[in-house]
Design a protein around this motif. Structure first.
Motif, PDB file in Angstrom:
ATOM      1  N   GLU A   1      44.370  43.235  37.782  1.00  0.00           N
ATOM      2  CA  GLU A   1      45.151  43.792  38.880  1.00  0.00           C
ATOM      3  C   GLU A   1      45.107  42.791  40.031  1.00  0.00           C
ATOM      4  OE1 GLU A   1      43.456  47.567  39.878  1.00  0.00           O
ATOM      5  OE2 GLU A   1      43.703  48.361  37.846  1.00  0.00           O
ATOM      6  N   PRO A   2      46.203  42.703  40.804  1.00  0.00           N
ATOM      7  CA  PRO A   2      46.219  41.723  41.892  1.00  0.00           C
ATOM      8  C   PRO A   2      45.095  41.920  42.907  1.00  0.00           C
ATOM      9  CG  PRO A   2      48.417  42.573  41.495  1.00  0.00           C
ATOM     10  CD  PRO A   2      47.492  43.383  40.639  1.00  0.00           C
ATOM     11  N   ARG A   3      44.581  43.128  43.041  1.00  0.00           N
ATOM     12  CA  ARG A   3      43.527  43.344  44.046  1.00  0.00           C
ATOM     13  C   ARG A   3      42.165  42.848  43.576  1.00  0.00           C
ATOM     14  NH1 ARG A   3      42.817  49.888  43.673  1.00  0.00           N
ATOM     15  NH2 ARG A   3      42.944  50.040  41.424  1.00  0.00           N
TER      16      ARG A   3
ATOM     17  N   SER B   1      39.166  40.439  42.674  1.00  0.00           N
ATOM     18  CA  SER B   1      38.760  39.090  43.056  1.00  0.00           C
ATOM     19  C   SER B   1      38.541  38.246  41.803  1.00  0.00           C
ATOM     20  CB  SER B   1      37.473  39.137  43.874  1.00  0.00           C
ATOM     21  OG  SER B   1      36.393  39.529  43.057  1.00  0.00           O
TER      22      SER B   1
ATOM     23  N   CYS C   1      34.447  35.408  45.427  1.00  0.00           N
ATOM     24  CA  CYS C   1      34.727  36.759  45.929  1.00  0.00           C
ATOM     25  C   CYS C   1      35.860  36.750  46.942  1.00  0.00           C
ATOM     26  CB  CYS C   1      33.467  37.385  46.546  1.00  0.00           C
ATOM     27  SG  CYS C   1      32.909  36.618  48.080  1.00  0.00           S
ATOM     28  N   LEU C   2      36.199  35.575  47.488  1.00  0.00           N
ATOM     29  CA  LEU C   2      37.298  35.472  48.452  1.00  0.00           C
ATOM     30  C   LEU C   2      38.503  34.751  47.852  1.00  0.00           C
ATOM     31  CD1 LEU C   2      35.567  34.817  51.908  1.00  0.00           C
ATOM     32  CD2 LEU C   2      36.262  36.967  50.834  1.00  0.00           C
ATOM     33  N   VAL C   3      38.631  34.822  46.542  1.00  0.00           N
ATOM     34  CA  VAL C   3      39.820  34.330  45.845  1.00  0.00           C
ATOM     35  C   VAL C   3      40.304  35.501  45.002  1.00  0.00           C
ATOM     36  CG1 VAL C   3      40.681  32.657  44.141  1.00  0.00           C
ATOM     37  CG2 VAL C   3      38.852  31.991  45.721  1.00  0.00           C
ATOM     38  N   LEU C   4      41.610  35.692  44.895  1.00  0.00           N
ATOM     39  CA  LEU C   4      42.107  36.728  43.986  1.00  0.00           C
ATOM     40  C   LEU C   4      42.208  36.158  42.574  1.00  0.00           C
ATOM     41  CD1 LEU C   4      44.915  38.332  46.201  1.00  0.00           C
ATOM     42  CD2 LEU C   4      42.660  39.292  45.665  1.00  0.00           C
TER      43      LEU C   4
ATOM     44  N   VAL D   1      44.446  36.615  40.435  1.00  0.00           N
ATOM     45  CA  VAL D   1      45.807  36.140  40.151  1.00  0.00           C
ATOM     46  C   VAL D   1      46.050  34.725  40.679  1.00  0.00           C
ATOM     47  CG1 VAL D   1      46.982  38.361  39.934  1.00  0.00           C
ATOM     48  CG2 VAL D   1      46.626  37.388  42.210  1.00  0.00           C
ATOM     49  N   GLU D   2      45.255  34.298  41.648  1.00  0.00           N
ATOM     50  CA  GLU D   2      45.426  32.936  42.163  1.00  0.00           C
ATOM     51  C   GLU D   2      44.969  31.875  41.163  1.00  0.00           C
ATOM     52  OE1 GLU D   2      44.594  32.038  46.413  1.00  0.00           O
ATOM     53  OE2 GLU D   2      43.575  33.960  46.336  1.00  0.00           O
TER      54      GLU D   2
ATOM     55  N   LYS E   1      45.411  27.151  37.348  1.00  0.00           N
ATOM     56  CA  LYS E   1      44.399  26.339  38.029  1.00  0.00           C
ATOM     57  C   LYS E   1      43.270  25.956  37.068  1.00  0.00           C
ATOM     58  CE  LYS E   1      46.193  26.400  42.149  1.00  0.00           C
ATOM     59  NZ  LYS E   1      46.522  27.673  42.694  1.00  0.00           N
TER      60      LYS E   1
END
Ligand SMILES: Cc1cc2nc3c(=O)[nH]c(=O)nc-3n(C[C@H](O)[C@H](O)[C@H](O)COP(=O)(O)OP(=O)(O)OC[C@H]3O[C@@H](n4cnc5c(N)ncnc54)[C@H](O)[C@@H]3O)c2cc1C
Ligand code: FES
Ligand code: FES
Lengths: 291, 157
Positions: B21-23, B25, B63-66, B68-69, B73
């Motif tokens: 899910e996009p939310r 992390s 923890c501060l990257v989603l 989905v990002e 990568k």
């Protein structure tokens, strides 16, 4: 965190369209180091998070003697303090980019995000005000420019309207015999929120002995970053001296309207503004003289 | 499920596909979706560095990257350091210098230190301490960690 949708626009116009379609339920994200913490903690909520990092204009970092610095709103701190043109021309900006968070945070955190987050303690905001930075904004009704000292309107509040994004910051090229510095006070060596911070820039005459002009801005001493115009203006035309610097620091202290909180008291913060104004002015003068 | 996203990414040199899910992390995706639990959760808000991974060539707090990002990568996690031939010099030095007690912070420190030594083989104590300021340890008092990183930097030359 509640359910969110996530989008990765590839152009400014696409981003604006997405932001506008969701109104205040859309939230921009650059490095996410503020916004993800806020969404997770319930301090902000959104239906759509719009990632700004794949838009070319928001990743631009370019300098020319004519146009100055164009700093894309999503450029992370590490790119700023590794950039030769920034190192050579804007040491006052390096001061801030290299002290936001630790190395992990600097890998993601942008100056654009620091400004849009509009925390009174945002470490990059006073130095950019001191350097006469301008925010380049695009929205459904086109482009507009706002001086950075007018950008923040309250804690966590800024001038952006629904659908508008910050595209970049423009900082004029430094004039000969100019210099800038930012310092903050924190109880630790790293990784803390400013109890108080001061950014200054000075322009001296060719002899290096007289102020032509100066700009001074303060962090963590009011609901928004403070542009202390009286402090800077008090130096214009004066000889560089401890008395002139002392007078400017008193004017800056008069513009500081802090609160008591767990990080510091009113008295301590006002005192710190005086100390940091004197120190940053002396450092900026040294840089202006080429030291 | 509506809104669940397929992510294709490269972890420790291998292509990995997952649904999230996009939310969520990146930390949650690594631990709970992909099942790679070497990366630890300490604070979940960017302060402790226990969740450090090398993402696109830079150390970040996962923890501060989603999740989905991570699409398209490359990243390195603690699982990517040891080889069939043996431990990474940093891991070896942490053992030899007794640079851990409970161990929760250790993967984050080691991955962060790798990020440093990969780009700067020559480091001194001040540089190591500054680089690791985003990693917290409640047990060791840091000295042994700093010594282990300096020791590994010698071994890696
Ligand atoms: C451990 C830790 C330490 C920190 N230390 C410091 C510190 O020392 N000093 C300091 O000042 N801050 C610090 N911060 C706060 C934060 O890292 C900075 O404010 C950072 O610069 C935010 O940038 P970002 O790219 O991550 O912003 P994001 O979190 O992506 O965004 C911040 C805000 O700006 C908005 N936004 C972002 N980009 C745009 C855009 N292009 N257009 C419109 N709106 C936009 C977002 O919607 C959000 O409201 C720290 C945070 C953490 C977690
Ligand atoms: S768990 Fe990510 S920094 Fe603490
Ligand atoms: S060894 Fe326990 S937190 Fe570091």
């Amino acid at each position: 965190m509640e359910w969110i949708d996530f989008a990765t626009p590839k152009s400014v116009s696409e981003a604006v369209e997405m932001m506008a379609s969701k109104g205040d339920r859309a939230r921009a994200m650059a490095g996410g180091t503020d916004v993800l913490v806020q969404l997770r903690g319930g301090r902000r909520s959104a239906d759509l998070v719009v990632d700004m990092k794949e838009i070319p204009e928001l990743n631009e970092l370019s300098y020319s003697a004519q146009n100055g610095l164009t700093l894309g709103a999503a450029v992370p701190c590490y790119r700023i303090y590794q950039d030769k043109a920034v190192i050579d021309n804007y040491p006052g900006l390096i001061d801030a980019a290299s002290l936001i968070g630790g190395i992990q945070i600097q890998g993601r955190a942008s100056i654009g995000g620091n400004l849009c987050n509009a925390a009174p303690s945002g470490d990059s905001i006073p130095p950019i005000i001191a350097l006469s930075g301008v925010a380049n904004i695009t929205g459904p009704n086109g482009n507009r420019q706002v001086p950075v000292e007018d950008f923040c309107t309250g804690p966590g509040q800024n001038v952006l309207q629904n659908g508008e994004i910050l595209v970049s910051l423009t900082i004029p090229a430094p004039q000969p015999h100019s210099g800038a510095n930012y310092l903050r006070f924190i109880p630790r060596n790293e990784m803390d929120i400013a109890v108080a911070g001061v950014g200054t820039s000075v322009l001296l005459d060719a002899s290096g002995q007289n102020f032509v002009s100066a700009r001074i801005s303060l962090a963590s001493v009011a609901p928004t970053p403070v542009f202390s115009q009286a402090a800077g203006d008090s130096l214009a035309g004066k000889a560089v001296s401890d008395e002139a610097i002392q007078e400017a620091s008193e004017k800056a202290m008069a513009d500081a309207k802090p609160i008591n909180d767990m990080r510091g008291t009113v008295r301590q913060r006002v005192h710190l503004v005086g100390v940091l104004t004197r120190r940053t002015l002396n450092n900026a003068i040294q840089r202006a003289r080429g030291g | 499920m509506p809104g669940v996203t397929h992510v294709q990414t490269t972890i420790n040199g291998e292509e990995v596909n997952f649904l999230c899910e996009p939310r969520q992390s990146l930390l949650e995706c690594l631990r709970d979706v992909v099942g790679m639990t070497g990366t630890k959760e300490g604070c979940n808000d960017g302060n402790c560095g226990a969740c450090t991974v090398i993402f696109d060539g830079r150390i970040v707090d996962s923890c501060l990257v989603l999740g989905v990002e991570a699409q398209g990568k490359e990243m390195t996690t603690i699982e990517g350091l040891a080889t069939p031939e043996g431990l990474h010099p940093l891991q070896q030095s942490f053992l030899e210098q007794a640079a851990l007690q409970c161990g929760i912070c250790t993967p984050g420190f080691i991955v962060a230190a790798k990020g440093l030594l990969d780009q700067e083989p020559d480091v001194d104590e001040a540089r190591v301490r500054h680089w690791l300021a985003g990693n917290l340890c409640r047990c060791t008092g840091y000295d042994k960690i700093v010594r282990a990183v300096l020791d590994a930097s010698q071994k890696m030359k």
